[in-house]
Write a protein that holds these residues in place. Structure first.
Motif, PDB file in Angstrom:
ATOM      1  N   LEU A  86       0.826  -1.203   0.000  1.00 41.13           N
ATOM      2  CA  LEU A  86       0.000   0.000   0.000  1.00 41.13           C
ATOM      3  C   LEU A  86       0.865   1.261   0.000  1.00 41.13           C
ATOM      4  O   LEU A  86       1.998   1.245   0.455  1.00 41.13           O
ATOM      5  CB  LEU A  86      -0.919   0.017   1.225  1.00 41.13           C
ATOM      6  CG  LEU A  86      -1.969  -1.094   1.316  1.00 41.13           C
ATOM      7  CD1 LEU A  86      -2.779  -0.942   2.593  1.00 41.13           C
ATOM      8  CD2 LEU A  86      -2.895  -1.076   0.096  1.00 41.13           C
ATOM      9  N   GLU A  87       0.280   2.342  -0.522  1.00 39.88           N
ATOM     10  CA  GLU A  87       0.942   3.645  -0.514  1.00 39.88           C
ATOM     11  C   GLU A  87       0.060   4.663   0.189  1.00 39.88           C
ATOM     12  O   GLU A  87      -1.168   4.596   0.115  1.00 39.88           O
ATOM     13  CB  GLU A  87       1.195   4.132  -1.952  1.00 39.88           C
ATOM     14  CG  GLU A  87       2.225   3.340  -2.710  1.00 39.88           C
ATOM     15  CD  GLU A  87       2.521   3.962  -4.068  1.00 39.88           C
ATOM     16  OE1 GLU A  87       1.889   5.005  -4.389  1.00 39.88           O
ATOM     17  OE2 GLU A  87       3.360   3.420  -4.804  1.00 39.88           O
ATOM     18  N   LEU A  88       0.686   5.611   0.873  1.00 35.91           N
ATOM     19  CA  LEU A  88      -0.002   6.754   1.460  1.00 35.91           C
ATOM     20  C   LEU A  88       0.764   8.011   1.075  1.00 35.91           C
ATOM     21  O   LEU A  88       1.991   8.034   1.168  1.00 35.91           O
ATOM     22  CB  LEU A  88      -0.068   6.641   2.985  1.00 35.91           C
ATOM     23  CG  LEU A  88      -0.985   5.561   3.579  1.00 35.91           C
ATOM     24  CD1 LEU A  88      -0.885   5.561   5.104  1.00 35.91           C
ATOM     25  CD2 LEU A  88      -2.435   5.764   3.144  1.00 35.91           C
ATOM     26  N   ASP A  89       0.054   9.011   0.625  1.00 38.35           N
ATOM     27  CA  ASP A  89       0.670  10.288   0.246  1.00 38.35           C
ATOM     28  C   ASP A  89       1.750  10.098  -0.816  1.00 38.35           C
ATOM     29  O   ASP A  89       2.783  10.775  -0.807  1.00 38.35           O
ATOM     30  CB  ASP A  89       1.255  10.988   1.480  1.00 38.35           C
ATOM     31  CG  ASP A  89       0.224  11.179   2.577  1.00 38.35           C
ATOM     32  OD1 ASP A  89      -0.917  11.537   2.251  1.00 38.35           O
ATOM     33  OD2 ASP A  89       0.558  10.950   3.757  1.00 38.35           O
ATOM     34  N   GLY A  90       1.528   9.135  -1.711  1.00 37.02           N
ATOM     35  CA  GLY A  90       2.462   8.925  -2.807  1.00 37.02           C
ATOM     36  C   GLY A  90       3.726   8.176  -2.441  1.00 37.02           C
ATOM     37  O   GLY A  90       4.628   8.051  -3.278  1.00 37.02           O
TER      38      GLY A  90
END
Length: 263
Positions: free
Chosen positions: A174-178
């Protein structure tokens, strides 16, 4: 009991640099302690801030020096509805819970409004569990510093379908904020997930779950590194012991705890 450690490296090293690398204090703090005559080598008071320690020598910090460095640290079981740090209008900071009536065990110090005790790792308004409030700079570096390797463990109840592909993505992908998230340890039992993380992005677990159509119903932090919430009642607090402090500083310099997510 005074802090004592033998120096075993072959190359001599400046005292302030060695203490900083050992996570005991900053170089500036070490120089201040030397200036006050609070550091000894083999029983001899160190008076030169530039002195080097040699292989086989033993350095000792006096009790006064240790007390100066440790500051004050509270371990709190934060309830839902309290903010970790500076409150927004209408919300109550968790530090207000550090009262004499809520203390478990003993403490020479009872914090008041004049004592600054920032959280070492925030816990959002809607989450509860283990929260450390401290003005100990060395401990802060160990817990939330950029080089810290302490992991944190959470028990999270969610609504929504849980399946192996979602668990795999929660663990890594998963990614958060790129930016891609670091690998996590995630296990499931029914609708309860247990997370072990080595980073702390803003509302990370809630946002991870939202990406997979899982809604967090309850989030409890149960461990930070070697420090466990244990049976501390909700809304109560205690003082961090010297041995717990040393264990957290030591653990921050090496991976530990990643295998503890068991049911």
């Amino acid at each position: 009991m005074a802090w004592t450690r033998r120096y075993d490296d072959a190359e001599p090293q400046r005292i302030n640099k060695w203490l900083a690398q050992s996570g005991v204090c900053s170089r500036r703090e070490a120089e201040a302690l030397i200036g006050e005559g609070l550091i000894y080598i083999d029983g001899e008071r160190v008076e030169d801030a530039g002195r080097k320690i040699l292989q086989g020598q033993t350095l000792t910090l006096t009790d006064k020096a240790e007390g100066r460095l440790e500051g004050f640290t509270a371990v709190l079981n934060k309830p839902v509805g309290y903010v970790s740090g500076q409150p927004e209008p209408g919300y109550t900071p968790a530090v207000r819970l550090l009262t004499k009536e809520a203390l478990v065990g003993e403490s020479i110090t009872i914090p008041d409004s004049r004592m600054s005790l920032p959280p070492l790792g925030r816990l959002d308004l809607d989450s509860h569990g283990l929260l450390i409030l401290s003005n100990d700079g060395v401990l802060a570096k160990a817990v939330i510093g950029p080089q810290s390797e302490l992991d944190k463990e959470y028990v999270v109840r969610v609504a929504g379908r849980i399946d192996p592909p979602k668990i795999a993505l929660l663990q890594h992908g998963l990614e958060l904020d790129g930016r891609q998230l670091k690998p996590a340890r995630v296990t499931a039992q029914g609708q309860v997930l247990r997370f072990i993380l080595t980073e702390g992005r803003n509302r990370q677990i809630r946002r991870m779950c939202e990406l997979l159509d899982l809604r967090v119903m309850d989030l409890l932090r149960v461990r930070i590194g070697p420090l466990n919430l244990g049976d501390l009642p909700e809304g109560r607090w205690r003082v961090l012991s010297a041995s717990e402090r040393q264990a957290m500083i030591a653990a921050s310099r090496g991976r530990q705890g990643m295998g503890s997510a068991t049911w």
